[in-house]
Scaffold this motif. Sequence first.
Motif, PDB file in Angstrom:
ATOM      1  N   ARG A  96      46.695  38.320  31.947  1.00 34.40           N
ATOM      2  CA  ARG A  96      45.291  38.438  31.596  1.00 34.40           C
ATOM      3  C   ARG A  96      44.453  38.169  32.831  1.00 34.40           C
ATOM      4  NH1 ARG A  96      42.117  35.419  26.599  1.00 34.40           N
ATOM      5  NH2 ARG A  96      40.854  37.238  26.131  1.00 34.40           N
ATOM      6  N   ILE A  97      43.302  38.834  32.934  1.00 31.69           N
ATOM      7  CA  ILE A  97      42.363  38.530  34.008  1.00 31.69           C
ATOM      8  C   ILE A  97      40.966  38.480  33.402  1.00 31.69           C
ATOM      9  CG2 ILE A  97      42.165  40.975  34.690  1.00 31.69           C
ATOM     10  CD1 ILE A  97      41.842  39.915  37.623  1.00 31.69           C
ATOM     11  N   THR A  98      40.180  37.518  33.827  1.00 29.66           N
ATOM     12  CA  THR A  98      38.794  37.461  33.332  1.00 29.66           C
ATOM     13  C   THR A  98      38.009  38.545  34.053  1.00 29.66           C
ATOM     14  OG1 THR A  98      38.197  35.838  35.008  1.00 29.66           O
ATOM     15  CG2 THR A  98      38.909  34.979  32.886  1.00 29.66           C
ATOM     16  N   HIS A  99      37.433  39.458  33.281  1.00 33.85           N
ATOM     17  CA  HIS A  99      36.670  40.573  33.863  1.00 33.85           C
ATOM     18  C   HIS A  99      35.836  41.205  32.749  1.00 33.85           C
ATOM     19  CE1 HIS A  99      35.678  44.338  35.860  1.00 33.85           C
ATOM     20  NE2 HIS A  99      36.107  43.819  37.000  1.00 33.85           N
ATOM     21  N   PRO A 100      34.549  41.496  32.999  1.00 34.83           N
ATOM     22  CA  PRO A 100      33.707  42.033  31.914  1.00 34.83           C
ATOM     23  C   PRO A 100      34.058  43.449  31.491  1.00 34.83           C
ATOM     24  CG  PRO A 100      32.478  41.932  33.983  1.00 34.83           C
ATOM     25  CD  PRO A 100      33.777  41.224  34.223  1.00 34.83           C
ATOM     26  N   PHE A 158      51.683  40.418  40.964  1.00 33.76           N
ATOM     27  CA  PHE A 158      50.770  41.069  40.026  1.00 33.76           C
ATOM     28  C   PHE A 158      49.491  41.421  40.780  1.00 33.76           C
ATOM     29  CE2 PHE A 158      53.503  38.132  37.868  1.00 33.76           C
ATOM     30  CZ  PHE A 158      53.884  38.779  36.700  1.00 33.76           C
ATOM     31  N   GLN A 159      49.025  42.664  40.608  1.00 33.68           N
ATOM     32  CA  GLN A 159      47.794  43.093  41.274  1.00 33.68           C
ATOM     33  C   GLN A 159      46.892  43.804  40.280  1.00 33.68           C
ATOM     34  OE1 GLN A 159      49.016  45.531  44.657  1.00 33.68           O
ATOM     35  NE2 GLN A 159      48.281  43.884  45.976  1.00 33.68           N
ATOM     36  N   TRP A 160      45.632  43.397  40.283  1.00 33.51           N
ATOM     37  CA  TRP A 160      44.611  44.054  39.465  1.00 33.51           C
ATOM     38  C   TRP A 160      43.611  44.705  40.427  1.00 33.51           C
ATOM     39  CZ3 TRP A 160      46.964  39.491  38.344  1.00 33.51           C
ATOM     40  CH2 TRP A 160      47.394  39.252  37.039  1.00 33.51           C
ATOM     41  N   ILE A 161      43.350  45.997  40.250  1.00 31.90           N
ATOM     42  CA  ILE A 161      42.473  46.719  41.173  1.00 31.90           C
ATOM     43  C   ILE A 161      41.157  47.048  40.480  1.00 31.90           C
ATOM     44  CG2 ILE A 161      42.223  48.819  42.563  1.00 31.90           C
ATOM     45  CD1 ILE A 161      45.590  48.311  42.389  1.00 31.90           C
ATOM     46  N   ASP A 162      40.068  46.625  41.114  1.00 29.23           N
ATOM     47  CA  ASP A 162      38.716  46.765  40.560  1.00 29.23           C
ATOM     48  C   ASP A 162      38.095  48.079  41.029  1.00 29.23           C
ATOM     49  OD1 ASP A 162      35.715  46.290  40.442  1.00 29.23           O
ATOM     50  OD2 ASP A 162      36.397  44.361  39.669  1.00 29.23           O
ATOM     51  N   ASP A 163      37.176  48.634  40.211  1.00 32.95           N
ATOM     52  CA  ASP A 163      36.421  49.828  40.623  1.00 32.95           C
ATOM     53  C   ASP A 163      35.740  49.632  41.981  1.00 32.95           C
ATOM     54  OD1 ASP A 163      36.960  51.511  38.531  1.00 32.95           O
ATOM     55  OD2 ASP A 163      35.087  51.143  37.453  1.00 32.95           O
ATOM     56  N   VAL A 219      40.884  43.702  45.122  1.00 34.03           N
ATOM     57  CA  VAL A 219      42.217  43.556  44.556  1.00 34.03           C
ATOM     58  C   VAL A 219      42.431  42.080  44.267  1.00 34.03           C
ATOM     59  CG1 VAL A 219      44.691  43.883  44.935  1.00 34.03           C
ATOM     60  CG2 VAL A 219      43.067  45.545  45.851  1.00 34.03           C
ATOM     61  N   TYR A 220      42.757  41.775  43.028  1.00 35.16           N
ATOM     62  CA  TYR A 220      43.026  40.396  42.630  1.00 35.16           C
ATOM     63  C   TYR A 220      44.534  40.261  42.439  1.00 35.16           C
ATOM     64  CZ  TYR A 220      38.102  40.953  41.786  1.00 35.16           C
ATOM     65  OH  TYR A 220      36.778  41.256  41.938  1.00 35.16           O
ATOM     66  N   SER A 221      45.111  39.243  43.053  1.00 31.61           N
ATOM     67  CA  SER A 221      46.572  39.134  43.085  1.00 31.61           C
ATOM     68  C   SER A 221      47.051  37.781  42.595  1.00 31.61           C
ATOM     69  CB  SER A 221      47.090  39.326  44.512  1.00 31.61           C
ATOM     70  OG  SER A 221      46.668  40.562  45.019  1.00 31.61           O
ATOM     71  N   LEU A 222      48.263  37.787  42.107  1.00 33.82           N
ATOM     72  CA  LEU A 222      48.930  36.564  41.699  1.00 33.82           C
ATOM     73  C   LEU A 222      50.420  36.761  41.946  1.00 33.82           C
ATOM     74  CD1 LEU A 222      48.115  33.885  40.282  1.00 33.82           C
ATOM     75  CD2 LEU A 222      48.766  34.949  38.138  1.00 33.82           C
ATOM     76  N   SER A 223      51.071  35.736  42.483  1.00 37.61           N
ATOM     77  CA  SER A 223      52.513  35.820  42.699  1.00 37.61           C
ATOM     78  C   SER A 223      53.194  34.698  41.939  1.00 37.61           C
ATOM     79  CB  SER A 223      52.843  35.689  44.186  1.00 37.61           C
ATOM     80  OG  SER A 223      52.414  36.841  44.867  1.00 37.61           O
ATOM     81  N   LYS A 224      54.351  35.013  41.379  1.00 36.36           N
ATOM     82  CA  LYS A 224      55.114  34.010  40.630  1.00 36.36           C
ATOM     83  C   LYS A 224      56.578  34.120  41.032  1.00 36.36           C
ATOM     84  CE  LYS A 224      52.215  32.492  37.212  1.00 36.36           C
ATOM     85  NZ  LYS A 224      52.141  31.165  36.564  1.00 36.36           N
ATOM     86  N   ARG A 225      57.224  33.011  41.063  1.00 34.82           N
ATOM     87  CA  ARG A 225      58.668  32.964  41.326  1.00 34.82           C
ATOM     88  C   ARG A 225      59.359  32.938  39.964  1.00 34.82           C
ATOM     89  NH1 ARG A 225      62.664  33.729  45.001  1.00 34.82           N
ATOM     90  NH2 ARG A 225      64.480  32.517  44.386  1.00 34.82           N
ATOM     91  N   PHE A 276      46.620  48.222  37.205  1.00 31.61           N
ATOM     92  CA  PHE A 276      47.367  46.968  37.173  1.00 31.61           C
ATOM     93  C   PHE A 276      48.798  47.301  37.584  1.00 31.61           C
ATOM     94  CE2 PHE A 276      49.954  44.079  34.328  1.00 31.61           C
ATOM     95  CZ  PHE A 276      49.762  42.940  35.087  1.00 31.61           C
ATOM     96  N   VAL A 277      49.305  46.570  38.559  1.00 29.85           N
ATOM     97  CA  VAL A 277      50.634  46.879  39.105  1.00 29.85           C
ATOM     98  C   VAL A 277      51.469  45.604  39.171  1.00 29.85           C
ATOM     99  CG1 VAL A 277      51.899  47.872  41.063  1.00 29.85           C
ATOM    100  CG2 VAL A 277      49.613  48.718  40.525  1.00 29.85           C
ATOM    101  N   VAL A 278      52.709  45.692  38.723  1.00 29.95           N
ATOM    102  CA  VAL A 278      53.627  44.562  38.790  1.00 29.95           C
ATOM    103  C   VAL A 278      54.838  44.966  39.625  1.00 29.95           C
ATOM    104  CG1 VAL A 278      55.011  42.916  37.469  1.00 29.95           C
ATOM    105  CG2 VAL A 278      52.902  43.854  36.479  1.00 29.95           C
TER     106      VAL A 278
END
Lengths: 108, 139
Positions: free
Chosen positions: A25-29, A89-94, A98-104, A51-53
């Motif tokens: 999930r990402i907070t975005h209007p 995880f990458q979320w791409i905005d108009d 680019v908002y990113s998160l990495s998890k092990r 959204f890319v994983v």
Amino acid sequence: MAEPRPRVKLPKSVAAGIPFTVKTRITHPMHTGQRHDSEGALVPRQIINRFVVSFNGEVVVSVDLEPAVSADPYIQFQMAVPESGHLDFQWIDDDGSVYSLSKRIEVD
Amino acid sequence: MAPTRRDVLLMGASASAAALIPVGAVEASNGVWQAIDAFTGGAFRLEGGVILDAPEIFDNGGAVPIRVVAEGARRIALFNDGNPNPGVAVFTFGRLVPPEATIRIRLAGSQTVYAVAEMADGTFRQTSQAIAVTVGGCG
């Protein structure tokens, strides 16, 4: 707009080859470009459009999103990994952000 | 109860003759058929082989949970026929991720949601479900 905040929920540990659930999930209007503000002006479209994983650098699932996706986009899927590794995880905005998160992820 | 693999195969077999007629003769105002054709390249869509798991009635059109599953699919696209724009989302599945996903979507009012799957052999499958919403989610 407040800075979007991405979140991902994974199991603490997984078994090799056994599917587990990934909740994102990402907070975005997710401004649709159809709505007007209180002054009557059209709020321009601004959404997360992709959204890319990736697992260890390989894209494993991607999603193209339209304005019909809810605000604070929530996407859940299943995944099975052969070994421990990094999930990106990458979320791409108009607007190009680019908002990113990495998890092990650890395989028992 | 979720359809078994056998149910899905049987549905696909019995639907295959009928499915040669383009799905959905009634024209929707938001261009959903053109959007689906753009996704499939105009290919026929057989009914069945895709599971669309969504509520028949939901109070909040702003966040309607939708789950899609299509065993053997490499892409699944979601469409609607009652929002200003027909597209919703396209999932592309790679290795390690089975063709199944859950997403929350906006529905401006009661309408039909379509799931179209591109299978690994390049054929297309389609299913749809009418969803009634009590408060629209696009206003």
